[in-house]
Design a protein around this motif. Structure first.
Motif, PDB file in Angstrom:
ATOM      1  N   UNK A 137      -3.453   9.808  -1.438  1.00 57.24           N
ATOM      2  CA  UNK A 137      -3.938   9.572  -0.079  1.00 57.24           C
ATOM      3  C   UNK A 137      -5.454   9.344  -0.159  1.00 57.24           C
ATOM      4  N   UNK A 139       0.699  -1.229  -0.095  1.00 56.90           N
ATOM      5  CA  UNK A 139      -0.036  -0.116   0.097  1.00 56.90           C
ATOM      6  C   UNK A 139       0.819   1.277  -0.098  1.00 56.90           C
ATOM      7  N   UNK A 182      -9.377   2.251   2.347  1.00 59.02           N
ATOM      8  CA  UNK A 182      -9.043   1.586   3.507  1.00 59.02           C
ATOM      9  C   UNK A 182     -10.125   1.879   4.378  1.00 59.02           C
ATOM     10  N   UNK A 183     -10.652   2.889   4.470  1.00 58.71           N
ATOM     11  CA  UNK A 183     -11.540   3.518   5.554  1.00 58.71           C
ATOM     12  C   UNK A 183     -13.428   3.369   5.359  1.00 58.71           C
ATOM     13  N   UNK A 184     -13.657   3.070   3.986  1.00 57.73           N
ATOM     14  CA  UNK A 184     -14.900   3.006   3.432  1.00 57.73           C
ATOM     15  C   UNK A 184     -15.483   1.685   4.165  1.00 57.73           C
ATOM     16  N   UNK A 185     -16.387   1.703   4.742  1.00 52.90           N
ATOM     17  CA  UNK A 185     -17.099   0.603   5.305  1.00 52.90           C
ATOM     18  C   UNK A 185     -18.224   0.362   4.370  1.00 52.90           C
ATOM     19  N   UNK A 191      -7.063   6.187   1.698  1.00 54.16           N
ATOM     20  CA  UNK A 191      -8.345   6.469   2.572  1.00 54.16           C
ATOM     21  C   UNK A 191      -9.623   5.938   2.172  1.00 54.16           C
TER      22      UNK A 191
END
Lengths: 333, 667
Positions: free
Chosen positions: B579, B169, B586-589, B583
């Motif tokens: 970035x 990553x 990685x962060x998206x649910x 993000x």
């Protein structure tokens, strides 16, 4: 213009925190609630990166440049990963056991992973026990927290933090979970119960006729006096039971805030709490009278709870659970 | 949480594994004693882990540190060098293991590990080394994340996989920064890696002293041609010009020429030679040379050049040399030139210099040379031809294991007794004989041949291609090349060393594992060729991506106008883009709600915008009723949506998604 003292700043900070992360029975950590900053280890890492960059420049070495860029990238990436480790996690306050001020209170909480594995999440009240958990699914856990004062249990803000995976950044949140638990006044057993002292009107009646008023049995509890244990029955059935006696009304003890040896209000309440417990243990009915509340003489778990709750809430400013008191716009969770 | 917490067993093991793998690539640079003490402390630490050892007492640790320091002081002259600093770092890295108790200590160990990886690339930047160091980085990341994991049962595979994932990553951002972040020049001068120990070409040649020429397949340089490639017989890569002979050794002395008439400026030139001693005509070869570091100043060329690379000189002996010893990989382009034969002139002092031989020794050879010169009618070219045919006679042999000729008259011994030797013997004897006859002559050292790679138009020259040949001066024709070795062993020139030595001698006795040795095996050879191609591209485009190359590349990419602004903008945009993508991924649910629930969620969102939020435990219908009561305009659509929803969600009939969607659009 006066200089702002540290206490005022702290108060401001707590007010800001209260606005940002209001108390709630369940808190999901999200952008608004998670703070993140580099750790000392992270700053050292960045300085190592700068060193390697200078090394690369001096040797005009492309791969050393590449390594320093990789290290910077790793740092940036770790911000996301550390944040991700907390984001979406939900803390639910389940219950807390009632206790006396100064006791360690067991707080039962649930951690909901939100469908994501969590690594090394450290939680707890900074001045109390802190635990570290890794979990994939929802996890229940219990924390011991020292109750500071009587009234509704307010352990303050709980810190949830994590530096996983690389320790460059610390993500944390201060969570205030609502707990509908009363903390009773600290029990003070240093003063004898009024009836034994002769303050009450039934002074001198130290012993009871006993047998006549025998009312039945119940299962032995540790707090029971050994004199009331049905030893004969124990020998027969090997079941440890306590004999119950119907106390005549005349033997009751009147506990009153006004006639109380303590100096300050808190001391007096402590003494009252101690007396309640003592009466309960020695199985004597007692009535409680504090300004504004009169509780008729009685005995039993329910009565003692009522009395202790009255003492806990007496003149504490709030007589309702904090959740109900909450004012302002309802928040959609 | 950077704390005094104990380091768990599993992360200690990770740290030891990372330590050993990081120490591996630099073991050649570090004194053996330090490597040994490093292994000792790793072993000791493992013993402690197993509960069989104690923490070493302070005095023992002090003793180990002293041993390391003494071995550094003894091993390195001069003391302050890159190698000695790396040794001390490596020693500290290893010893820190023995007092690593807390997380903080462990983190220090990990950080030193990264720094050692940085020093390892100073010594070698090959593709293989890079791949290995990437593996080391993954090990270090795995060790580091192990420090912050609280479980003691971390499975090895998941740690490695996670570390690999992190590295993967981080890769896009790394590549972007690598391309776009402007390179700084050196801030101060630093000790460079020591190349003096390398085998390779020298500027002194003592053929009589060598009983066995060491042959290595180490890469010397690669030359990529723009168009035409010289045939095998013409691939003579000049590096040194040996013009002085003291009876035993040939030496290069042209740097010291400072005859009053010839200023230094005129002898060496930074400009392409177009006038003066000779005139050039354009040669047909244009090429780019990527040479490996040698620690020596000379550079390789096919002869006269039309351009002189930066920070280098062109000597009138037609050789290229760099201002500084070549301590790191060097890339330079050359335009091939050929001197116009008639334009070449030579001053008297240089003639004198190129005919000088010691006044004593080798008497037989001298007489023989004069006799030969007379027989040839005092024609240097004819004499050279006779000499070559002499060497072509049967009793001269080409061998890499010649006898020693260590008496005072080595040329005599070689010519009339031994008659066995390699290129240096033949070239030396040839030049000696020519000089003895009064013909200006010199020995040229360099490489001959090389492996041609057709798909890249590239010639790859290795250490075993080292060669020596001769040049004689003929008035009106300039310097003419003669290769006596070609007379003895024509295969050496046409097909390379391997063909020349035949089956009697082993080709690469010192490197049994060299892929080059197994050229006959089809698959191995194909692997070798692919790997060498990748290596070349790696060196050319990544390792050589320095300040100038970067600027040239980016200017061609971004345009010249407002270049620095464009570079900064591209950098900022690129970083934020990467970035943002990171993000998001990685962060998206992912909300994997069934379609029906999604519709209801959209309904709730719309209602929330109008100020209605369902209370805790409020069911769909009661929520809808509450809305209807407080807002008449919404009553009808909300109720019909809600009824349809309940029908779809809980009813027996299949759901009517279209109908629901239509109803949803009504508010």
């Amino acid at each position: 213009m006066k200089r702002m003292p540290a206490a005022a700043i702290r108060q401001r900070y707590h007010q800001w925190l209260d606005r940002r992360i209001p108390p709630a029975p369940r808190v999901t950590l999200d952008q608004q609630r998670i703070f993140i900053l580099p750790t000392i280890g992270g700053y050292i890492w960045l300085s190592v990166t700068v060193l390697i960059f200078i090394l690369a420049a001096n040797y005009a070495n492309s791969l050393a440049f590449g390594l320093s860029f990789f290290m910077v990238s790793l740092f940036m990436l770790s911000i996301l990963h550390t944040w991700k480790n907390l984001a979406g996690m939900t803390l639910v306050s389940k219950s807390a056991d009632s206790g006396h001020a100064g006791d360690l209170i067991s707080v039962h909480l649930q951690l909901q992973s939100g469908g994501r594995g969590r690594q090394s999440v450290r939680l707890g009240w900074p001045e109390n026990e802190q635990v570290t958990y890794s979990f994939e699914t929802n996890q229940d856990f219990t924390l011991q927290v020292k109750a500071k004062s009587r009234g509704w249990f307010r352990p303050g803000r709980m810190k949830v933090e994590s530096v996983y995976p690389l320790g460059f950044c610390r993500a944390w949140s201060w969570v205030q979970l609502e707990m509908h638990t009363l903390i009773y006044p600290r029990a003070d057993f240093s003063h004898p119960v009024p009836s034994l002292l002769g303050v009450g009107e039934e002074s001198g009646r130290q012993t009871r006729s006993g047998q006549d008023d025998f009312a039945g049995f119940r299962r032995y509890k540790e707090t029971d006096l050994s004199g009331h244990v049905d030893w004969k029955g124990y020998a027969r059935t090997s079941e440890l039971n306590t004999k119950l006696f119907e106390e005549p009304l005349g033997h009751q003890v009147k506990l009153c805030l006004q006639h109380n040896p303590g100096v300050s209000l808190e001391d007096k309440l402590s003494v009252l709490a101690g007396w309640c417990l003592e009466c309960e243990a020695s199985n004597r009915p007692y009535s409680l009278s504090v300004p504004g509340t009169e509780l008729a003489a009685n005995i039993g778990h329910k009565h003692s709870k009522e009395c202790l709750e009255t003492l806990a809430l007496f003149a504490s400013g709030s007589d309702r659970a904090p959740g109900i008191k909450r004012s302002g716009g309802e928040r959609a969770e | 949480m950077l704390s005094d917490a104990q380091v768990s067993r599993i992360s200690t093991l990770w740290l030891i594994a990372a330590l050993l793998s990081v120490l591996f690539p630099i073991w050649k640079q570090v004194p053996l004693l330090i490597i040994l003490t490093g292994c000792l402390s790793a072993g000791w630490r493992i013993a402690i882990l197993q509960g069989r050892g104690h923490w070493p007492p302070f005095l023992l640790r002090l003793g180990l540190i002293l041993i390391a320091l003494v071995s550094v002081v003894v091993s390195f002259r001069p003391l302050i060098s890159l190698e000695s600093s790396v040794s001390i770092l490596a020693a500290g890295y290893a010893f820190k293991l023995l007092e690593m108790r807390s997380q903080r200590d462990a983190l220090v160990v990990v950080y030193i590990g990264y720094f050692l990886v940085a020093t390892a690339v100073l010594f070698s930047q090959t593709l293989l080394q890079t791949l290995y160091l990437m593996f080391c980085l993954v090990m270090l990341i795995a060790a580091q994340q192990g420090l912050f994991r609280e479980m003691d049962t971390t499975p090895v595979v998941s740690s490695i996989r996670f570390a690999g994932l992190l590295a993967f990553q981080a890769a896009p951002l790394t590549i972007l920064l690598f391309i776009l972040v402007p390179r700084m020049g050196p801030l101060w001068s630093v000790p460079l890696p020591d190349n003096s120990g390398r085998v390779g070409l020298t500027d002194a040649m003592t053929p009589g002293d060598i009983a066995r020429l060491s042959r290595s397949d180490e890469l010397v340089f690669r030359a990529r041609f723009a168009a035409d490639v010289p045939p095998a017989q013409q691939r003579y890569w000049r590096a040194v010009v040996l013009d002085q002979f003291d009876g035993k050794t040939w030496k290069q002395t042209d740097k010291l020429f400072s005859v009053a008439a010839m200023s230094q400026k005129n002898w060496v030139s930074k400009q392409p030679v177009t006038e003066g001693w000779w005139k050039n005509r354009l040669g047909s070869y244009q090429y780019e040379v990527m040479m490996e570091p040698t620690g020596k100043p000379w550079m390789y060329s096919l002869g006269a050049v039309g351009t002189v690379a930066e920070k280098s000189y062109f000597y009138r002996t037609m050789r290229l040399a760099s201002e500084q010893p070549v301590d790191s990989r060097l890339l330079y382009s050359l335009d091939g030139m050929l001197p116009r034969a008639r334009s070449v002139s030579m001053p008297g002092w240089l003639v004198e210099l190129n005919t000088r031989i010691p006044v004593v020794g080798n008497d037989r050879s001298r007489q023989y040379a004069l006799r030969l010169f007379n027989q040839a009618g005092e024609d240097p070219v004819k004499m050279a031809g006779r000499l070559l045919s002499l060497f072509r006679q049967d009793d001269f042999y080409y061998t890499l294991s010649p006898p020693l000729y260590d008496q005072s008259s080595t040329i005599d011994q070689f010519l009339f007794e031994g008659r066995r030797g390699f290129c240096a013997h033949y070239a030396g004897a040839f030049v000696y004989l020519m000089r003895a006859a009064g013909v200006p002559a010199r020995v040229i050292g360099g490489y001959q041949g090389g492996e041609f790679k057709e798909d890249e138009n590239l010639i790859q020259v290795r250490q075993f291609d080292a060669h020596a040949w001769a040049e004689i001066w003929v008035a009106g024709q300039g310097w003419l090349r003669f290769d006596p070795t070609a007379a003895v062993s024509p295969q050496r020139i046409a097909s390379g060393l391997e063909a020349a030595i035949g089956p009697a001698e082993t080709f690469l006795p010192d490197s049994p594992l060299s892929l080059y040795r197994y050229r006959q095996s089809g698959i191995i050879n194909r692997v070798r060729l692919v790997f060498e191609k990748a290596e070349y591209q790696w060196q050319r485009s990544v390792v050589n991506f320095k300040q100038d190359q970067q600027e040239a590349f980016l200017r061609s990419l971004l345009g010249d106008k407002d270049f620095y602004w464009r570079q900064a903008t591209a950098l900022a945009l690129g970083v934020s883009l990467i970035l943002a993508v990171l993000s998001l991924t990685l962060l998206y649910r992912r909300q994997s709600l069934p379609p029906l629930q999604k519709l209801y969620a959209r309904f709730l969102k719309k209602m929330a915008r109008k100020g209605f939020v369902p209370r805790d435990g409020e069911a769909e219908l009661s929520f809808a009723r509450r809305i209807s009561k407080s807002d008449d305009t919404l009553a009808e659509p909300v109720m019909s949506f809600c009824e349809a929803y309940i029908q779809a969600a809980y009813g027996e009939n299949g759901s009517e998604m279209h109908e629901l969607k239509r109803l949803l659009t009504r508010f």
